[in-house]
Design a protein around this motif. Sequence first.
Motif, short mmCIF file in Angstrom:
data_model
loop_
_atom_site.label_atom_id
_atom_site.label_comp_id
_atom_site.label_asym_id
_atom_site.label_seq_id
_atom_site.Cartn_x
_atom_site.Cartn_y
_atom_site.Cartn_z
N LEU A 43 -1.19 3.34 5.17
CA LEU A 43 -0.68 2.82 3.90
C LEU A 43 -1.73 2.02 3.15
N GLU A 44 -2.51 1.22 3.85
CA GLU A 44 -3.56 0.42 3.20
C GLU A 44 -4.62 1.32 2.58
N TYR A 45 -5.08 2.31 3.33
CA TYR A 45 -6.09 3.23 2.78
C TYR A 45 -5.53 4.02 1.60
N THR A 46 -4.28 4.43 1.69
CA THR A 46 -3.66 5.17 0.60
C THR A 46 -3.59 4.30 -0.66
N ALA A 47 -3.16 3.05 -0.51
CA ALA A 47 -3.08 2.14 -1.66
C ALA A 47 -4.47 1.89 -2.24
N PHE A 48 -5.46 1.68 -1.39
CA PHE A 48 -6.82 1.42 -1.86
C PHE A 48 -7.35 2.59 -2.68
N LEU A 99 0.41 1.32 9.21
CA LEU A 99 0.02 0.35 8.18
C LEU A 99 -1.41 0.61 7.69
N ALA A 100 -2.28 1.04 8.57
CA ALA A 100 -3.64 1.37 8.17
C ALA A 100 -3.64 2.54 7.19
N LYS A 156 0.50 -0.12 13.81
CA LYS A 156 -0.82 -0.46 13.29
C LYS A 156 -1.44 0.72 12.56
#
Length: 58
Positions: free
Chosen positions: A30-35, A27-28, A24
């Motif tokens: 990765l999500e913040y990095t992509a954003f 993935l969090a 978790k």
Amino acid sequence: MRFIPGIFKVLKDTTWPDHKQRWKDFLAVLEYTAFFTVIIFLFDKLISTGVLSILNMF
């Protein structure tokens, strides 16, 4: 040199996340990095387009 055993005690007393929580967290990240990558890319495009339009006027 008493701080070295203290370090090992702190590491032993630390509660580490389980396998599910590690995924978790990963993935969090990765999500913040992509954003933020998308935000920085759009801001860069906006700025570079504005600068180029100003330079083309002269």
